[in-house]
Scaffold this motif. Structure first.
Motif, PDB file in Angstrom:
ATOM      1  N   LEU A 403      -4.956  68.167  61.107  1.00  0.00           N
ATOM      2  CA  LEU A 403      -5.383  68.820  62.340  1.00  0.00           C
ATOM      3  C   LEU A 403      -4.206  69.067  63.275  1.00  0.00           C
ATOM      4  N   VAL A 404      -3.282  68.120  63.342  1.00  0.00           N
ATOM      5  CA  VAL A 404      -2.089  68.319  64.170  1.00  0.00           C
ATOM      6  C   VAL A 404      -1.309  69.537  63.693  1.00  0.00           C
ATOM      7  N   GLY A 405      -1.086  69.608  62.377  1.00  0.00           N
ATOM      8  CA  GLY A 405      -0.312  70.724  61.838  1.00  0.00           C
ATOM      9  C   GLY A 405      -1.018  72.053  61.958  1.00  0.00           C
ATOM     10  N   ILE A 406      -2.327  72.057  61.689  1.00  0.00           N
ATOM     11  CA  ILE A 406      -3.066  73.324  61.674  1.00  0.00           C
ATOM     12  C   ILE A 406      -3.270  73.857  63.083  1.00  0.00           C
ATOM     13  N   VAL A 407      -3.600  73.007  64.033  1.00  0.00           N
ATOM     14  CA  VAL A 407      -3.782  73.466  65.419  1.00  0.00           C
ATOM     15  C   VAL A 407      -2.459  73.952  65.999  1.00  0.00           C
ATOM     16  N   THR A 408      -1.373  73.274  65.663  1.00  0.00           N
ATOM     17  CA  THR A 408      -0.058  73.722  66.137  1.00  0.00           C
ATOM     18  C   THR A 408       0.277  75.097  65.549  1.00  0.00           C
ATOM     19  N   PHE A 409       0.049  75.248  64.239  1.00  0.00           N
ATOM     20  CA  PHE A 409       0.314  76.550  63.613  1.00  0.00           C
ATOM     21  C   PHE A 409      -0.595  77.621  64.206  1.00  0.00           C
ATOM     22  N   GLY A 410      -1.875  77.290  64.429  1.00  0.00           N
ATOM     23  CA  GLY A 410      -2.808  78.261  64.995  1.00  0.00           C
ATOM     24  C   GLY A 410      -2.373  78.722  66.379  1.00  0.00           C
ATOM     25  N   SER A 411      -1.944  77.776  67.208  1.00  0.00           N
ATOM     26  CA  SER A 411      -1.486  78.137  68.560  1.00  0.00           C
ATOM     27  C   SER A 411      -0.251  79.024  68.499  1.00  0.00           C
ATOM     28  N   LEU A 412       0.682  78.683  67.604  1.00  0.00           N
ATOM     29  CA  LEU A 412       1.914  79.466  67.499  1.00  0.00           C
ATOM     30  C   LEU A 412       1.632  80.857  66.933  1.00  0.00           C
ATOM     31  N   ALA A 413       0.838  80.920  65.854  1.00  0.00           N
ATOM     32  CA  ALA A 413       0.538  82.212  65.239  1.00  0.00           C
ATOM     33  C   ALA A 413      -0.278  83.091  66.183  1.00  0.00           C
ATOM     34  N   GLY A 414      -1.280  82.497  66.857  1.00  0.00           N
ATOM     35  CA  GLY A 414      -2.109  83.266  67.782  1.00  0.00           C
ATOM     36  C   GLY A 414      -1.340  83.812  68.963  1.00  0.00           C
ATOM     37  N   SER A 415      -0.310  83.090  69.391  1.00  0.00           N
ATOM     38  CA  SER A 415       0.487  83.556  70.537  1.00  0.00           C
ATOM     39  C   SER A 415       1.526  84.591  70.130  1.00  0.00           C
ATOM     40  N   MET A 416       1.995  84.524  68.892  1.00  0.00           N
ATOM     41  CA  MET A 416       3.026  85.465  68.447  1.00  0.00           C
ATOM     42  C   MET A 416       2.446  86.796  67.969  1.00  0.00           C
ATOM     43  N   LEU A 417       1.205  86.782  67.496  1.00  0.00           N
ATOM     44  CA  LEU A 417       0.621  88.001  66.937  1.00  0.00           C
ATOM     45  C   LEU A 417       0.542  89.154  67.940  1.00  0.00           C
ATOM     46  N   PRO A 418       0.121  88.934  69.209  1.00  0.00           N
ATOM     47  CA  PRO A 418       0.133  90.048  70.177  1.00  0.00           C
ATOM     48  C   PRO A 418       1.523  90.622  70.399  1.00  0.00           C
ATOM     49  N   PHE A 419       2.551  89.755  70.401  1.00  0.00           N
ATOM     50  CA  PHE A 419       3.926  90.260  70.535  1.00  0.00           C
ATOM     51  C   PHE A 419       4.287  91.140  69.340  1.00  0.00           C
TER      52      PHE A 419
END
Length: 461
Positions: A403-419
């Motif tokens: 959960l630590v790894g997946i939530v961190t990846f989700g936050s990073l991927a979700g924030s970078m995708l609009p850029f």
């Protein structure tokens, strides 16, 4: 009362003739009449507008809230349609002409008044969603050598043919350049014999070019608290104005499109109940197909770890938990970033600052959810609600760490995708929540089973 009166007539066993309904709508507030017209079938609306007195018909057709305005005008007799178009505000006429097919444009364009024709030729050449497409040429302008009294008299003479009179634009009589914007309030409180140039503030007015994007225009309205903004050409000559009501209408449409895109479908150009069945399928099927094909990668990931699943079936119990947590964190980050980019709180160059902010945020949020997951597994095991096997502590650690790894990846991927979308020239809103969730689902499974192989190797695996 008007609403009830109309419905009493509409639900009568024998429908009231169109002239009777037209008279009722003519004495109602325009907004109420439009709401009722939107509920009727197109032929009924055309018949009612054809029978309605000229002035209320123009007032109703002038409002963008009337959904089928273009089709109503198209269905009216040509002479009636031209008469109404000539009386409407030119920016609204432009919006309607943009919805016409080429044949209708020619049929109704021939015979329009010279002022309407000239304005249409000017406005239709600007691309949609720009200041030029939103502006109207019906504004008040006066030469800089006039007095307050002359200006007020001019306003009285032209008031009925202007979009707004709250802002008066002062023009150099020789060069036609825009010199100043004067508020009506300042005008009526000044001495009649005072020069118009002495009334307004001695600052350059806020202006936009005809190709300025409507979102940038909206930001100027919000920043400077404007009621109207002049549109000028390269020589600083005023060619039109954009009023606040036009900006509100445009941004409402823009927000609707962004909301639909973020939900994972194409934007609708009509109200929900007026979209045909086939058109609704076309709008929704494309994105659903793309998302379905993307989700197939999830099945491929699970097939890759088929052996591990056979050895440790208990891991499958937490797959929905793992996938939804990563998708939710990614959707949260995407929502925040799309809004921040739309409001220009962030620029494309700020991506690294966002990444440095989202990584620790994701770690903390993931740790929080991971702790909840570990506590849940421990509680169920200790209370005898479910038996996770003799290696349940390792299963709990696996789920918490994943959960630590997946939530961190989700936050990073979700924030970078609009850029990434903006960098590629797409609308950041196209980074829809379903798309982010699908992306995180696939990578989340890989992270989950990779962590499980490390922690459970030699025991369950």
């Amino acid at each position: 009362m008007n609403d009830l009166r109309f419905r009493d007539v509409a639900v009568n066993a024998e429908p009231a003739p169109a002239p009777t309904i037209a008279k009722q709508l003519a004495i109602m507030h325009a907004a109420d009449a439009i709401e009722l017209l939107n509920e009727l079938e197109l032929p009924e609306s055309i018949e009612i507008l054809a029978e309605m007195p000229h002035e209320p018909a123009v007032l109703i057709l002038d409002q963008p809230e009337l959904h089928e305005a273009a089709n109503i005008i198209k269905g009216l007799p040509a002479a009636t349609a031209r008469e109404l178009l000539d009386a409407m505000s030119i920016d609204r006429v432009t919006d309607i002409f943009q919805q016409f097919d080429a044949q209708t444009r020619v049929r109704l364009g021939v015979g329009l008044g010279p002022e309407t024709t000239a304005a249409l030729r000017k406005l239709l050449r600007y691309p949609p969603h720009t200041a030029g497409s939103l502006m109207t040429t019906e504004f008040v302008s006066v030469p800089s050598n006039w007095t307050v009294a002359q200006t007020l008299q001019h306003i009285r003479e032209v008031e009925r043919s202007r979009e707004t009179i709250y802002a008066i634009y002062v023009i150099d009589p020789a060069t036609k350049n825009l010199l100043r914007a004067v508020a009506l309030r300042r005008l009526i409180t000044s001495e009649p014999d005072a020069s118009i140039m002495s009334v307004g503030r001695d600052v350059a007015p806020v202006t936009v070019g005809p190709l300025t994007d409507q979102e940038d225009v909206a930001r100027l309205f919000r920043k400077h608290d404007l009621l109207a903004v002049p549109v000028v050409n390269d020589s600083n000559q005023i060619i039109g104005i954009v009023t606040v009501d036009d900006v509100i209408d445009a941004m409402t449409q823009e927000m609707t499109e962004d909301t639909l895109k973020f939900g994972g479908m194409e934007a609708l150009n009509k109200p929900y109940m007026q979209i045909g069945f086939v058109q609704m399928l076309r709008k929704r099927a494309g994105w659903l197909g793309v998302l379905f094909l993307s989700e197939m990668l999830t099945a491929s990931a699970m097939q890759h770890f088929e052996g591990e699943l056979e050895k440790a079936v208990v891991l499958t119990l937490f797959i929905p938990l793992i996938m939804s947590s990563g998708g939710n964190s990614g959707s949260q980050a995407t929502s925040l970033l799309i809004r921040a980019l739309a409001l220009q709180e962030l620029r494309l160059k700020d991506w690294w600052r966002v990444a440095l902010r989202e990584i620790p945020t994701g770690l903390v949020l993931g740790s929080f959810l991971g702790l909840i997951g570990v506590v849940r597994i421990t509680t169920w095991q200790m209370l005898g609600l479910f038996d996770y096997g003799q290696h349940w502590p390792l299963v709990a650690v696996t789920v918490g760490t994943a959960l630590v790894g997946i939530v961190t990846f989700g936050s990073l991927a979700g924030s970078m995708l609009p850029f990434a979308m903006q960098k590629l020239g797409f609308d950041p809103a196209s980074a829809s929540a379903p798309f982010v969730a699908t992306l995180v689902d696939v990578t989340g499974l890989v992270i989950y089973f990779s962590i499980a192989l490390v922690i459970l190797s030699g025991t369950l695996l």
